[in-house]
Design a protein around this motif. Structure first.
Motif, PDB file in Angstrom:
ATOM      1  N   UNK A 158       0.837  -1.200   0.000  1.00 55.30           N
ATOM      2  CA  UNK A 158       0.000   0.000   0.000  1.00 55.30           C
ATOM      3  C   UNK A 158       0.880   1.261   0.000  1.00 55.30           C
ATOM      4  N   UNK A 159       1.938   1.242   0.788  1.00 50.70           N
ATOM      5  CA  UNK A 159       2.841   2.399   0.843  1.00 50.70           C
ATOM      6  C   UNK A 159       3.588   2.579  -0.477  1.00 50.70           C
ATOM      7  N   UNK A 160       3.927   1.450  -1.111  1.00 49.28           N
ATOM      8  CA  UNK A 160       4.653   1.537  -2.375  1.00 49.28           C
ATOM      9  C   UNK A 160       3.755   1.888  -3.549  1.00 49.28           C
ATOM     10  N   UNK A 161       2.451   1.887  -3.301  1.00 50.12           N
ATOM     11  CA  UNK A 161       1.524   2.197  -4.383  1.00 50.12           C
ATOM     12  C   UNK A 161       1.156   1.005  -5.248  1.00 50.12           C
ATOM     13  N   UNK A 162       1.594  -0.193  -4.830  1.00 48.72           N
ATOM     14  CA  UNK A 162       1.230  -1.373  -5.627  1.00 48.72           C
ATOM     15  C   UNK A 162      -0.258  -1.677  -5.522  1.00 48.72           C
ATOM     16  N   UNK A 163      -0.820  -1.461  -4.362  1.00 50.93           N
ATOM     17  CA  UNK A 163      -2.271  -1.569  -4.221  1.00 50.93           C
ATOM     18  C   UNK A 163      -2.804  -0.242  -3.695  1.00 50.93           C
ATOM     19  N   UNK A 164      -4.039   0.067  -4.023  1.00 49.93           N
ATOM     20  CA  UNK A 164      -4.572   1.371  -3.608  1.00 49.93           C
ATOM     21  C   UNK A 164      -5.798   1.230  -2.706  1.00 49.93           C
ATOM     22  N   UNK A 165      -6.275   0.011  -2.533  1.00 51.12           N
ATOM     23  CA  UNK A 165      -7.474  -0.175  -1.719  1.00 51.12           C
ATOM     24  C   UNK A 165      -7.073  -0.406  -0.263  1.00 51.12           C
ATOM     25  N   UNK A 166      -7.353   0.559   0.630  1.00 50.36           N
ATOM     26  CA  UNK A 166      -6.946   0.392   2.025  1.00 50.36           C
ATOM     27  C   UNK A 166      -7.602  -0.822   2.696  1.00 50.36           C
ATOM     28  N   UNK A 167      -8.708  -1.291   2.143  1.00 54.58           N
ATOM     29  CA  UNK A 167      -9.400  -2.423   2.758  1.00 54.58           C
ATOM     30  C   UNK A 167      -8.564  -3.699   2.674  1.00 54.58           C
ATOM     31  N   UNK A 168      -7.585  -3.704   1.771  1.00 56.72           N
ATOM     32  CA  UNK A 168      -6.747  -4.899   1.630  1.00 56.72           C
ATOM     33  C   UNK A 168      -5.630  -4.936   2.678  1.00 56.72           C
ATOM     34  N   UNK A 169      -5.369  -3.783   3.348  1.00 62.33           N
ATOM     35  CA  UNK A 169      -4.316  -3.726   4.355  1.00 62.33           C
ATOM     36  C   UNK A 169      -4.809  -4.412   5.628  1.00 62.33           C
ATOM     37  N   UNK A 170      -3.883  -5.010   6.360  1.00 66.74           N
ATOM     38  CA  UNK A 170      -4.252  -5.809   7.537  1.00 66.74           C
ATOM     39  C   UNK A 170      -4.696  -5.031   8.764  1.00 66.74           C
ATOM     40  N   UNK A 171      -5.407  -3.936   8.579  1.00 64.29           N
ATOM     41  CA  UNK A 171      -6.046  -3.220   9.695  1.00 64.29           C
ATOM     42  C   UNK A 171      -7.546  -3.188   9.422  1.00 64.29           C
ATOM     43  N   UNK A 172      -8.345  -3.569  10.398  1.00 64.27           N
ATOM     44  CA  UNK A 172      -9.789  -3.576  10.163  1.00 64.27           C
ATOM     45  C   UNK A 172     -10.533  -3.223  11.437  1.00 64.27           C
ATOM     46  N   UNK A 173     -11.741  -2.701  11.261  1.00 67.73           N
ATOM     47  CA  UNK A 173     -12.609  -2.371  12.388  1.00 67.73           C
ATOM     48  C   UNK A 173     -13.937  -3.099  12.190  1.00 67.73           C
TER      49      UNK A 173
END
Lengths: 540, 306
Positions: free
Chosen positions: A145-160
């Motif tokens: 996500x930081x490198x810009x390879x993916x842009x959907x924050x939902x794919x990052x391992x933080x969730x509520x």
């Protein structure tokens, strides 16, 4: 000439001499007030950007992370009252306390924490701290996500999953992950103010936080005033009503402000100066707090250059540094002498490793080192010549000069000392213009892995060090959820690093602070955090 | 005179342009960059930072971008103080430096001219020796020695004045003003004394006396004007220097001025801040020099601006 004399008198009336009889004025607030010296002005109050430790002290008063540093520097629940860790050590589930509120009284939900973490990672934020979640611990897809390879924050391992639960998913188990979720890394994002003001949302009058204090005044390069936040979940136990963070760039001036009673706590102190003040009775010895911290100092060798590709030369140089004399007699720094990459006292649970000379007498070390140098082809007739590159910081200069003399005396080594300002020094590291590099590391958390993962050949190419066994042990450790087993692997890896003498350890670091005796609740700790909410003032 | 002023004002533009261009490119020759401080940050993070601040563009493009910004009075963001733009930093800090600097320059002029004149009139008297001593000490002993000494004496030992700080009480101004003023007092005393001695002996003052003018009038109306010329010339650039602050005084006394940025921004490679303070300082130098030239023209009948 009477006229002139009269004029002189008139002038003298407006010169400062005439003003000296006026007492120090200045409005002092009602209630309990703490005046903290905090060194240079904060570079930013933006909780997702700031990278400086001293900015982090202020941040810790303004924001509450999922967890926090307790009074003794150990991790305690903050916004999250409790948390569970999955058996494989990869999934952390945080349970937020009930009725958490922002300083404006609106409720805080779990998504606010996720938003803060995502903002840190967002390439558009351009935050130094993103590496905590992609490298120090590997949160799923954080790096991509930081490198810009993916842009959907939902794919990052933080969730509520709900308003009171934050879930963090890691690619690898990391027992130290909990240290990477204090206010410094996991401050929530108050979206309404961020959307309204953009990056100015942290200015006084705009800042909405969730910490024990709220920002009421900020004069850049002068001071910040924080007032107690009545909405804080633990407000009943916050004793100090108002905290001032003063900009104190000049350490000696800060000491004088402390002596004059303008500061209750300083962020640093000059050992020589304090020693004299204690001897003169101006301050009591117990006002001077020297506490080992998580900084590490060492000299790195350039193994791409002859003769530093020869481990015997590196070992001989390491052996002839008298670490105790250096710290206790020459620098008087309060820094603990170190025989390992991981400074002593950082983590009591870590078994540790040591360079070979630890436990040998100084004479034995010198004799052994002379033998090693002779074997490598160096002696009184053919002395080793080397370039030592360090910063032009006073202590670094003093240290390098002293070490060069130790080497000269023991081994006849001729050192070309080069001191450069910080940026040039840093560039010099990668340019490899040095034989010996005055090196330092500030750990991300109080654990061995923070130091050792940095030395992974894959992590820091600048050392040009290749060691498959080290890399393998580090990878093995990174996959081990059990703390004891992990530490054993780490210690094994550290021993390899030390046996190879890629570095000559010098010392750990220490914080040196002046704390008035009436400031209560202060517990020296390795992480150097003393949140204002744990302190109180008891003036007779 | 007016034409002269207008011509000088127009001259500001090319001067500032050259100053800006040289500073911009010279700064980039120094090693390192604003984001190279954190060795643990990955290449991707550094790339994000560079992209964010357009530092990934070719230098000429960055230069044009900056130039375009300056033409619209946009001096860019600070790379290090991320909550602020360069304009924010200057707008917040400059009034403090200005206040402190003007107070210091006022005091140094009044005290310096008075002492210098007295010393010239009473040569080899105790006043002369006293003034010379002040001059010697003020020039020879730097601020980073005297500042802490004042703090120790007036703040810590006698408790008469605050040691440092800003904005809570006007008494916090006293020590920094004195520290800033002292070296200037020293220079002005020496300049005034020297030129007054010359002026007193000059033909027009002798003529004034010969025409029966009283000593007081001869000094005040004739000698002093000639004697002040070097001081006026000195005050131009000195004022620009003093109102842009001093890193030593600001650090020792915790004064929130802009003097610190001259040094710190350069060390931190905070390019835009370096540009901002350099342009401001350059502009003030030009302005103060112009002002001092005008005053010179008024005081000195030999100078005519056509």
């Amino acid at each position: 000439m009477k006229m002139t004399r009269r004029t002189l008198l008139a002038y003298s009336a407006i010169t400062p001499l005439a003003l000296m009889s006026i007492r120090v004025g200045g409005a002092r607030a009602e209630g309990m007030v703490l005046h903290r010296g905090n060194g240079a002005a904060p570079q930013t109050l933006d909780p997702h950007l700031n990278f400086g430790a001293r900015d982090a002290y202020i941040q810790d008063d303004l924001y509450d992370g999922l967890v926090g540093y307790g009074q003794d520097g150990q991790i305690v629940g903050s916004a999250a009252g409790s948390w569970d860790i999955s058996d494989d050590g990869r999934v952390y589930t945080f349970h937020l306390r009930e009725n958490l509120k922002w300083t404006d009284g609106t409720p805080i939900v779990a998504q606010d924490f996720v938003n803060g973490l995502i903002r840190t990672l967002d390439p558009a934020t351009a935050s130094d701290k993103a590496y905590y979640f992609s490298s120090t611990i590997q949160v799923t897809n954080a790096g991509a996500f930081t490198n810009g390879e993916i842009t959907d924050p939902a794919l990052v391992g933080f969730a509520a999953p709900d308003d009171r639960t934050v879930v963090m998913t890691l690619d690898n188990p990391a027992p130290h992950a909990i240290w990477i979720l204090t206010s410094f890394q996991s401050s929530p994002l108050h979206k309404p103010s961020f959307e309204q003001y953009g990056t100015e949302f942290v200015q006084a009058g705009k800042l909405v936080g969730n910490g024990p204090y709220t920002l009421t005044e900020l004069v850049p390069q002068s001071h910040l005033v924080l007032k107690k936040n009545p909405h804080y979940w633990d407000a009943a136990n916050v004793k100090i009503d108002e905290v001032w963070y003063h900009v104190t760039e000049d350490m000696s001036a800060a000491t004088k402000r402390y002596l004059a009673g303008e500061l209750d706590v300083t962020v640093d102190a000059i050992p020589d100066e304090v020693e004299k003040l204690i001897a003169a009775g101006s301050i009591a010895a117990d006002e001077y707090h020297v506490a080992p911290n998580i900084d590490g100092y060492y000299y790195s060798f350039n193994i791409t250059k002859k003769p530093f590709d020869d481990v015997r030369v590196r070992q001989a140089l390491s052996m002839t540094i008298d670490r105790e004399v250096l710290q206790e007699k020459i620098l008087k720094s309060g820094y603990p002498p170190a025989y390992s990459m991981v400074p002593p006292g950082v983590d009591p649970a870590y078994p540790g490793a040591a360079v070979k000379e630890k436990g040998m007498s100084h004479d034995d070390r010198v004799a052994a080192a002379q033998k090693l140098m002779a074997e490598a082809g160096y002696g009184p007739d053919s002395p080793l010549k080397a370039v030592l590159l360090a910063t032009n910081d006073n202590d670094e200069k003093k240290k390098a000069t002293a070490v060069a003399i130790m080497w000269k005396k023991a081994l006849g080594v001729e050192i070309d000392l080069q001191f450069q300002e910080y940026q040039a020094w840093l560039d010099g590291f990668y340019a490899g213009t040095w034989d010996i590099f005055g090196d330092t590391i500030v750990a991300d958390f109080a654990g061995a892995e923070s130091y050792l993962s940095y030395m992974k050949p894959s992590a820091e190419a600048g050392y040009n060090w290749k060691n498959d066994k080290y890399e393998e042990l580090m990878n093995q450790a990174a996959a081990t959820p059990d703390v004891t087993a992990r530490n054993t692997l780490l210690a094994e890896a550290e021993q390899i690093l030390l046996d190879d003498y890629l570095i000559a350890p010098i010392s750990g670091g220490a914080t040196r602070q002046l704390v008035k005796p009436y400031v209560k609740g202060w517990i020296d700790n390795v992480i150097q955090f003393h949140a204002s909410r744990f302190l109180w003032v008891e003036k007779a | 005179m007016l034409r002269y002023v207008i011509r000088r004002c127009i001259g500001v533009i090319p001067t500032m342009f050259v100053l800006m261009t040289i500073t911009f490119f010279m700064m980039r020759l120094s090693p390192g960059g604003p984001f190279s401080t954190n060795r643990k940050a990955s290449a991707e993070i550094i790339a994000n930072l560079n992209r964010h601040f357009h530092l990934d563009e070719p230098l000429w493009q960055q230069y044009l971008r900056y130039l375009w910004g300056v033409l619209q009075f946009d001096f860019g963001p600070s790379y290090k103080m991320r909550d602020y733009s360069v304009a924010d930093l200057l707008i917040q800090g400059f009034p403090t430096s200005l206040k402190l600097g003007l107070a210091a320059i006022l005091i140094s002029t009044l005290v310096g001219v008075t002492l210098g004149t007295l010393a010239a009139l009473r040569r080899n008297s105790w006043i002369d020796y006293g003034a010379s001593t002040v001059g010697l000490v003020g020039i020879a002993v730097p601020n980073f020695v005297l500042g802490p000494l004042w703090q120790l004496l007036f703040g810590v030992m006698w408790g008469l004045l605050p040691v440092a700080g800003w904005g809570q009480s006007w008494t916090q101004m006293i020590l920094p003003v004195v520290s800033l003023a002292l070296p200037n007092i020293a220079y002005i005393v020496r300049l005034t004394r020297g030129s007054m001695i010359e002026s007193i002996r000059s033909n027009h003052v002798r003529t004034a006396r010969a025409k029966g003018l009283g000593e007081r009038l001869a000094i005040w109306r004739h000698a002093l004007i000639g004697g002040l010329l070097p001081v006026v010339a000195y005050l131009g650039p000195a004022t620009a220097g003093i109102i842009t602050g001093s890193i030593v005084v600001e650090k020792i006394f915790s004064v929130p001025g802009i003097g610190r940025y001259f040094v710190e921004a350069a060390l931190n490679r905070d390019y835009t801040v370096v540009m901002g303070v350099t342009l401001l300082y350059g502009f003030l130098i030009i302005l103060c020099n112009l002002f001092s030239d005008i005053v010179y023209g008024v005081l000195d009948p030999k100078v005519r601006y056509e």
